[in-house]
Design a protein around this motif. Structure first.
Motif, PDB file in Angstrom:
ATOM      1  N   LEU A 477      63.293  72.793  38.031  1.00  0.00           N
ATOM      2  CA  LEU A 477      63.569  73.973  38.852  1.00  0.00           C
ATOM      3  C   LEU A 477      63.228  73.710  40.315  1.00  0.00           C
ATOM      4  CD1 LEU A 477      64.271  77.063  38.953  1.00  0.00           C
ATOM      5  CD2 LEU A 477      61.811  77.462  38.675  1.00  0.00           C
ATOM      6  N   MET A 478      62.046  73.104  40.555  1.00  0.00           N
ATOM      7  CA  MET A 478      61.658  72.866  41.940  1.00  0.00           C
ATOM      8  C   MET A 478      62.614  71.888  42.618  1.00  0.00           C
ATOM      9  SD  MET A 478      58.033  71.686  43.616  1.00  0.00           S
ATOM     10  CE  MET A 478      57.219  73.247  43.300  1.00  0.00           C
ATOM     11  N   ARG A 479      63.046  70.868  41.912  1.00  0.00           N
ATOM     12  CA  ARG A 479      64.018  69.934  42.491  1.00  0.00           C
ATOM     13  C   ARG A 479      65.321  70.662  42.844  1.00  0.00           C
ATOM     14  NH1 ARG A 479      62.871  64.554  42.319  1.00  0.00           N
ATOM     15  NH2 ARG A 479      61.148  63.871  40.971  1.00  0.00           N
ATOM     16  N   ILE A 495      58.228  82.501  47.774  1.00  0.00           N
ATOM     17  CA  ILE A 495      57.640  82.206  46.462  1.00  0.00           C
ATOM     18  C   ILE A 495      56.416  83.091  46.260  1.00  0.00           C
ATOM     19  CG2 ILE A 495      56.522  80.436  45.051  1.00  0.00           C
ATOM     20  CD1 ILE A 495      59.427  79.949  45.414  1.00  0.00           C
ATOM     21  N   CYS A 496      56.274  83.666  45.086  1.00  0.00           N
ATOM     22  CA  CYS A 496      55.126  84.533  44.798  1.00  0.00           C
ATOM     23  C   CYS A 496      54.312  83.964  43.638  1.00  0.00           C
ATOM     24  CB  CYS A 496      55.592  85.952  44.502  1.00  0.00           C
ATOM     25  SG  CYS A 496      56.300  86.775  45.941  1.00  0.00           S
ATOM     26  N   VAL A 497      53.632  82.851  43.894  1.00  0.00           N
ATOM     27  CA  VAL A 497      52.736  82.281  42.887  1.00  0.00           C
ATOM     28  C   VAL A 497      51.304  82.568  43.314  1.00  0.00           C
ATOM     29  CG1 VAL A 497      54.358  80.485  42.181  1.00  0.00           C
ATOM     30  CG2 VAL A 497      52.709  79.999  44.002  1.00  0.00           C
ATOM     31  N   PRO A 498      50.365  82.640  42.373  1.00  0.00           N
ATOM     32  CA  PRO A 498      48.972  82.951  42.723  1.00  0.00           C
ATOM     33  C   PRO A 498      48.358  81.888  43.632  1.00  0.00           C
ATOM     34  CG  PRO A 498      49.350  83.145  40.350  1.00  0.00           C
ATOM     35  CD  PRO A 498      50.565  82.494  40.922  1.00  0.00           C
ATOM     36  N   GLU A 499      47.299  82.272  44.307  1.00  0.00           N
ATOM     37  CA  GLU A 499      46.624  81.380  45.252  1.00  0.00           C
ATOM     38  C   GLU A 499      46.217  80.061  44.596  1.00  0.00           C
ATOM     39  OE1 GLU A 499      45.465  80.426  48.991  1.00  0.00           O
ATOM     40  OE2 GLU A 499      46.117  82.468  48.509  1.00  0.00           O
ATOM     41  N   TYR A 500      45.702  80.122  43.347  1.00  0.00           N
ATOM     42  CA  TYR A 500      45.204  78.898  42.715  1.00  0.00           C
ATOM     43  C   TYR A 500      46.323  77.909  42.394  1.00  0.00           C
ATOM     44  CZ  TYR A 500      46.597  81.529  38.531  1.00  0.00           C
ATOM     45  OH  TYR A 500      47.302  82.270  37.600  1.00  0.00           O
ATOM     46  N   ALA A 501      47.581  78.356  42.383  1.00  0.00           N
ATOM     47  CA  ALA A 501      48.705  77.471  42.059  1.00  0.00           C
ATOM     48  C   ALA A 501      49.354  76.859  43.295  1.00  0.00           C
ATOM     49  CB  ALA A 501      49.756  78.247  41.262  1.00  0.00           C
ATOM     50  N   ARG A 502      48.966  77.298  44.473  1.00  0.00           N
ATOM     51  CA  ARG A 502      49.708  76.905  45.672  1.00  0.00           C
ATOM     52  C   ARG A 502      49.457  75.456  46.085  1.00  0.00           C
ATOM     53  NH1 ARG A 502      49.296  82.666  49.074  1.00  0.00           N
ATOM     54  NH2 ARG A 502      50.255  83.900  47.384  1.00  0.00           N
ATOM     55  N   VAL A 503      48.265  74.941  45.830  1.00  0.00           N
ATOM     56  CA  VAL A 503      47.998  73.533  46.158  1.00  0.00           C
ATOM     57  C   VAL A 503      48.907  72.639  45.332  1.00  0.00           C
ATOM     58  CG1 VAL A 503      46.296  71.681  46.071  1.00  0.00           C
ATOM     59  CG2 VAL A 503      45.624  73.945  46.889  1.00  0.00           C
ATOM     60  N   GLY A 504      48.979  72.906  44.032  1.00  0.00           N
ATOM     61  CA  GLY A 504      49.853  72.124  43.168  1.00  0.00           C
ATOM     62  C   GLY A 504      51.314  72.306  43.530  1.00  0.00           C
ATOM     63  N   PHE A 505      51.700  73.540  43.840  1.00  0.00           N
ATOM     64  CA  PHE A 505      53.090  73.802  44.228  1.00  0.00           C
ATOM     65  C   PHE A 505      53.467  73.001  45.475  1.00  0.00           C
ATOM     66  CE2 PHE A 505      56.572  75.889  46.303  1.00  0.00           C
ATOM     67  CZ  PHE A 505      57.369  76.399  45.283  1.00  0.00           C
ATOM     68  N   LEU A 506      52.626  73.075  46.496  1.00  0.00           N
ATOM     69  CA  LEU A 506      52.932  72.384  47.751  1.00  0.00           C
ATOM     70  C   LEU A 506      52.937  70.869  47.577  1.00  0.00           C
ATOM     71  CD1 LEU A 506      51.001  74.566  50.340  1.00  0.00           C
ATOM     72  CD2 LEU A 506      53.478  74.231  50.210  1.00  0.00           C
ATOM     73  N   HIS A 507      52.042  70.359  46.745  1.00  0.00           N
ATOM     74  CA  HIS A 507      52.021  68.912  46.482  1.00  0.00           C
ATOM     75  C   HIS A 507      53.370  68.464  45.936  1.00  0.00           C
ATOM     76  CE1 HIS A 507      50.917  64.997  44.867  1.00  0.00           C
ATOM     77  NE2 HIS A 507      51.379  65.401  43.684  1.00  0.00           N
ATOM     78  N   ASN A 508      53.887  69.184  44.970  1.00  0.00           N
ATOM     79  CA  ASN A 508      55.167  68.802  44.376  1.00  0.00           C
ATOM     80  C   ASN A 508      56.333  69.082  45.316  1.00  0.00           C
ATOM     81  OD1 ASN A 508      54.659  67.825  41.524  1.00  0.00           O
ATOM     82  ND2 ASN A 508      53.524  69.751  41.485  1.00  0.00           N
ATOM     83  N   TRP A 509      56.269  70.169  46.050  1.00  0.00           N
ATOM     84  CA  TRP A 509      57.332  70.506  47.005  1.00  0.00           C
ATOM     85  C   TRP A 509      57.500  69.373  48.025  1.00  0.00           C
ATOM     86  CZ3 TRP A 509      60.970  74.163  47.102  1.00  0.00           C
ATOM     87  CH2 TRP A 509      61.620  74.444  48.305  1.00  0.00           C
ATOM     88  N   ARG A 510      56.391  68.896  48.537  1.00  0.00           N
ATOM     89  CA  ARG A 510      56.460  67.800  49.516  1.00  0.00           C
ATOM     90  C   ARG A 510      56.851  66.489  48.849  1.00  0.00           C
ATOM     91  NH1 ARG A 510      50.939  70.358  51.774  1.00  0.00           N
ATOM     92  NH2 ARG A 510      51.871  71.845  53.252  1.00  0.00           N
ATOM     93  N   ARG A 511      56.413  66.300  47.609  1.00  0.00           N
ATOM     94  CA  ARG A 511      56.765  65.078  46.877  1.00  0.00           C
ATOM     95  C   ARG A 511      58.271  64.968  46.688  1.00  0.00           C
ATOM     96  NH1 ARG A 511      56.624  63.562  41.116  1.00  0.00           N
ATOM     97  NH2 ARG A 511      56.073  65.708  40.557  1.00  0.00           N
TER      98      ARG A 511
END
Length: 645
Positions: A477-479, A495-511
Motif C-alpha cells: 500500500l505504501m509503495r 495520514i492519520c496514524v497514531p504518534e507511536y507509528a509515525r517513526v516507522g511510517f516515515l522510515h518506510n516512506w523515505r525508504r
C-alpha cells in the motif's frame, strides 16, 4: 493382615507411586473408615493426574470429618477437571470458615477468574496476597482479573510480581502494555518472550500485530515468515496451550489454510473453556411467530463510543415492533449519546459487565430470544464463550469480526454479496448468510463543512487522505501511495496514524522514496472529523483491512473512497460500500489500476469535483444512512431462519 499404612506413606514420600497405591488399597481394605488414609490416597491420585478419582475420595473424607487440607485439595481437583460452578460454592463457604487462610482465598479468586467473575475475584486475590505475598499464582490471577477489568497498569504491576516466580509473565505484561497503548514496551516484551519460547505461535502473532501497529513492515514480514515456516514444518507441532489470538489472524499475511486451522484451534479452546464452566442446557425453542413477536437479542461489548456502536446505534429503534422485540446484552458499561441512543432503542437492555459468562448465558436462556446476534466475535471485550454455551436456539455473527470464525456455536455469519461473493473461495466452516444490502448499517449524519484553513491543510491542491489506522497499512500500500504522489507532484497526502507509528511510517516512506508532500493528522471528535473529511478530495483506502465505520462517516461528508478489492472480507469492505452506492469506477481490481485511477483523478481538472457530484447523487438515491435498511434485512433473515416448517 499387616497394617500397610506406614508402608504406603513411606513409598508415597519416596515417589514410588505404583507401590504406594497398592499399599494404600491394602491398608484401606483393613481400615475403610480411616479418613487420614483416604485423604493421603486421594492426594496420590491427584499427584498422578487422576483428579476425577481423587474427587470421590476427598468427598468421602469430608463427609465424615471437616478438613481444611482435604477441602483445599478437593478444590484443586475440581478446578483441574473444570467443575467450576461446584468449586465456587465450596470455596465461598471455605473462606468464611477460615478467613485467615491465604490458599483458600487464592482458590476462590482463581475460580472466580476462570468463571469470568473478575470483579468478585479482585478482592479475594488481594486478600490472599495480603496474607501471603509470596504466592506467585495469586499475583498471576490478580493480573488476569485486573486485565479483564481493563485496568492495564495495575495488571502490569501484578504480573511483574508474578514474574519473579514465572518469567513467562512477560507475555501478559506485553499484552497489557499493548492494550494501554504502550506499543514500544509491548514490542520489547513480545521479543523477550519469543527469545525464551522461540516456537510459540501465539507470541509470533502478537509480535507481528505490534509490529504492524508501529508500521514496522520489514519486522512484521520477518515474524510472519518465521510463523509460516514453523506451521508448515513437518517436524513442528503447536503446544497444547498455544492458541494464537484470532483478531490479528484476520488481516496478517498468512495462507488461508493455515489461518483456518489456527482459527479452528482458537475456537476449540473457547469451546473447552465453556464446557468447563457448566453443563450446557438446551436453549428453549420459541413458539411460532403467529403467537408472539420474534425476539432478537444483540450481544456486544461495544454499545457506545466504538466503531460498532457508531454504525449500529440507530438499528435497534428501527426494528418493526409489530413483528420484533429487541433485547440488548451489554458486556461493558458505556456513557454518552451513542450509548443512550442504543439503550433507548431496545425493549430490554441488560448491563452484564460484572456477570460471569455462565450467568450471562443463563440470563439469555431465560429471556429465550429466537435469535441471538453476536456483534463482537473475537474482538476485545467480546465473550465468545457465552455463545459456546448455546443460550439461544439460533446464533449469528455480524459486524464486529468480519471474517471466518470457525465457530461451531454460530449458525451463520451476516455478510453481503460484495464482501463475500458466492463465487469467491470461502475456506471456513461458517455458513455465510447474505444480507440484501451492504453489511454496514448507517444512521443520519451531518455532512461536514469544508475548511482547510482550520485544519492547517494546503489550499488549492488535490488533497488525498487515509483515515485508516496504522495496522491496516502494509508495504504494498505504501509503495502505491509513493507512486501516486511521485506522478502527481501537486497533490498532498494526509495520514492519520497514531504518534507511536509515525517513526516507522516515515522510515518506510523515505525508504521507498516518498515525496515531502505528506501531512499527519490526529484523531478528532466525530463532528470535527466530518469537517476534515469534507475538506479532502479523495480517500485512499487500505488493501488488507479496509475502512468500515470511518468509510460511512466519510461518505456522509461527501468524500469519495478509492478501493482495491481483495480476497478476504476485510479487504473488500470498501468494495461493499462503493458497489452498494453504484460507484463501481472506484473499485479497482489490482494495485496498478488503483494507482492509475488515483493519478487520473488527481491530475485531471474537474475530475475530483465531478466525482463528488456523482457521489452526492448516489447517496441521494440510496438509503445508506437509513437504519431501517439494516433492521429490515436482519428481520428478513431471522424470520427465514425461525420459520416453522
Amino acid at each position: 493382615m499387616p497394617d500397610r499404612s506406614s508402608d504406603a506413606r513411606r513409598l508415597h514420600a519416596a515417589a514410588d507411586f505404583a507401590a504406594a497405591e497398592t499399599a494404600y488399597l491394602d491398608a484401606l481394605a483393613s481400615h475403610p473408615q480411616d479418613t487420614e488414609l483416604q485423604h493421603d490416597y486421594a492426594v496420590l491420585l491427584m499427584q498422578t493426574r487422576r483428579e476425577e478419582q481423587a474427587i470421590t475420595w476427598f468427598e468421602r473424607t469430608l463427609a465424615v470429618r471437616a478438613s481444611i487440607d482435604s477441602s483445599l485439595a478437593l478444590l484443586l481437583c475440581l478446578r483441574a477437571t473444570g467443575r467450576i460452578a461446584q468449586a465456587r460454592v465450596i470455596a465461598a463457604t471455605l473462606v468464611e470458615r477460615v478467613p485467615g487462610h491465604a490458599m483458600a482465598w487464592l482458590l476462590k479468586g482463581s475460580l472466580d477468574v476462570i468463571a469470568g467473575a473478575h470483579a468478585a475475584a479482585e478482592p479475594a486475590l488481594r486478600r490472599c496476597v495480603q496474607l501471603d505475598p509470596r504466592l506467585g499464582e495469586a499475583w498471576h490471577y490478580l493480573g488476569e482479573a485486573l486485565q479483564a477489568l481493563q485496568r492495564w497498569q495495575e495488571a502490569i504491576q501484578a504480573y511483574r510480581v508474578s514474574m519473579h516466580y514465572q518469567p513467562a509473565e512477560i507475555f501478559n505484561i506485553a499484552l497489557c502494555s499493548e492494550r494501554a497503548g504502550l506499543w514500544h514496551e509491548a514490542l520489547e516484551g513480545y521479543r523477550r518472550m519469543l527469545r525464551m519460547y522461540p516456537d510459540r505461535a501465539n507470541v509470533m502473532v502478537r509480535l507481528a500485530q505490534a509490529e504492524a501497529m508501529c508500521c514496522l513492515f520489514e519486522e512484521e514480514a520477518g515474524t510472519m515468515t518465521r510463523l509460516h515456516q514453523r506451521l508448515t514444518s513437518s517436524s513442528f507441532a503447536l503446544a497444547a496451550d498455544d492458541h494464537p489470538e484470532a483478531f490479528p489472524l484476520a488481516y496478517l499475511p498468512l495462507a488461508n489454510t493455515l489461518r483456518a486451522d489456527l482459527l479452528r484451534r482458537h475456537a476449540a479452546s473457547i469451546a473447552q473453556r465453556a464446557s468447563n464452566h457448566a453443563s450446557r442446557r438446551a436453549a428453549r425453542r420459541s413458539c411460532s411467530a403467529a403467537l408472539r413477536r420474534l425476539r432478537i437479542g444483540y450481544l456486544s461489548a461495544d454499545f457506545g463510543e466504538h466503531p460498532v456502536g457508531e454504525l449500529i446505534q440507530g438499528v435497534f429503534a428501527a426494528h418493526d415492533r409489530a413483528i420484533v422485540e429487541v433485547y440488548g446484552y451489554s458486556l461493558r458499561s458505556h456513557e454518552g449519546d451513542i450509548s443512550r441512543r442504543i439503550r433507548d432503542g431496545m425493549d430490554h437492555f441488560r448491563n452484564l459487565e460484572s456477570m460471569p459468562s455462565t450467568g450471562i448465558a443463563d440470563l439469555i436462556r431465560h429471556d429465550a430470544p429466537n435469535v441471538l446476534i453476536d456483534l463482537g466475535g473475537y474482538t476485545q471485550g467480546a465473550r465468545p464463550e457465552v455463545l459456546a454455551l448455546r443460550p439461544a436456539p439460533i446464533q449469528l455473527g455480524w459486524l464486529g469480526f468480519i471474517h471466518g470464525h470457525q465457530a461451531p456455536w454460530l449458525d451463520g455469519l451476516l455478510l453481503d454479496e460484495w464482501m463475500q461473493p458466492a463465487s469467491a473461495p470461502w475456506p471456513y466452516e461458517d455458513r455465510v448468510l447474505h444480507l440484501s444490502t451492504t453489511v454496514f448499517p448507517g444512521c443520519p449524519q451531518s455532512p461536514g463543512r469544508m475548511d482547510r484553513k482550520r485544519f492547517g491543510l494546503p489550499k488549492d491542491v488535490p488533497l488525498l487522505a487515509s483515515f485508516n489506522t496504522s495496522y491496516k497499512l502494509d508495504e504494498e500500500l505504501m509503495r502505491a501511495w509513493v507512486s501516486i504522489l511521485q506522478q502527481t507532484p501537486s497533490a498532498w497526502l494526509l495520514i492519520c496514524v497514531p504518534e507511536y507509528a509515525r517513526v516507522g511510517f516515515l522510515h518506510n516512506w523515505r525508504r521507498f522514496g516518498g515525496p515531502e508532500h505528506l501531512l499527519f493528522g490526529d484523531k478528532l471528535p466525530r463532528a470535527e472529523q466530518a469537517d476534515r473529511a469534507a475538506s479532502c478530495d479523495l480517500f485512499l483506502d487500505a488493501f488488507r483491512y479496509q475502512v468500515g465505520a470511518t468509510a460511512v462517516s466519510s461518505l456522509a461528508a461527501g468524500l469519495p473512497i478509492l478501493t482495491r478489492t481483495g480476497d478476504t472480507p476485510l479487504s473488500r469492505s470498501g468494495t461493499s460500500l462503493n458497489c452498494y452506492l453504484g460507484m463501481h469506477e472506484l473499485v479497482c481490481a489490482d494495485t496498478a489500476s488503483y494507482v492509475a485511477k488515483a493519478i487520473q483523478l488527481a491530475t485531471k481538472p474537474g475530475a475530483l469535483s465531478a466525482l463528488r457530484l456523482r457521489l452526492d447523487r448516489a447517496l441521494a438515491r440510496t438509503d445508506l444512512f437509513n437504519p431501517r435498511r439494516s433492521a429490515a434485512d436482519v428481520e428478513a433473515i431471522c424470520q427465514r431462519l425461525t420459520r416453522t416448517p
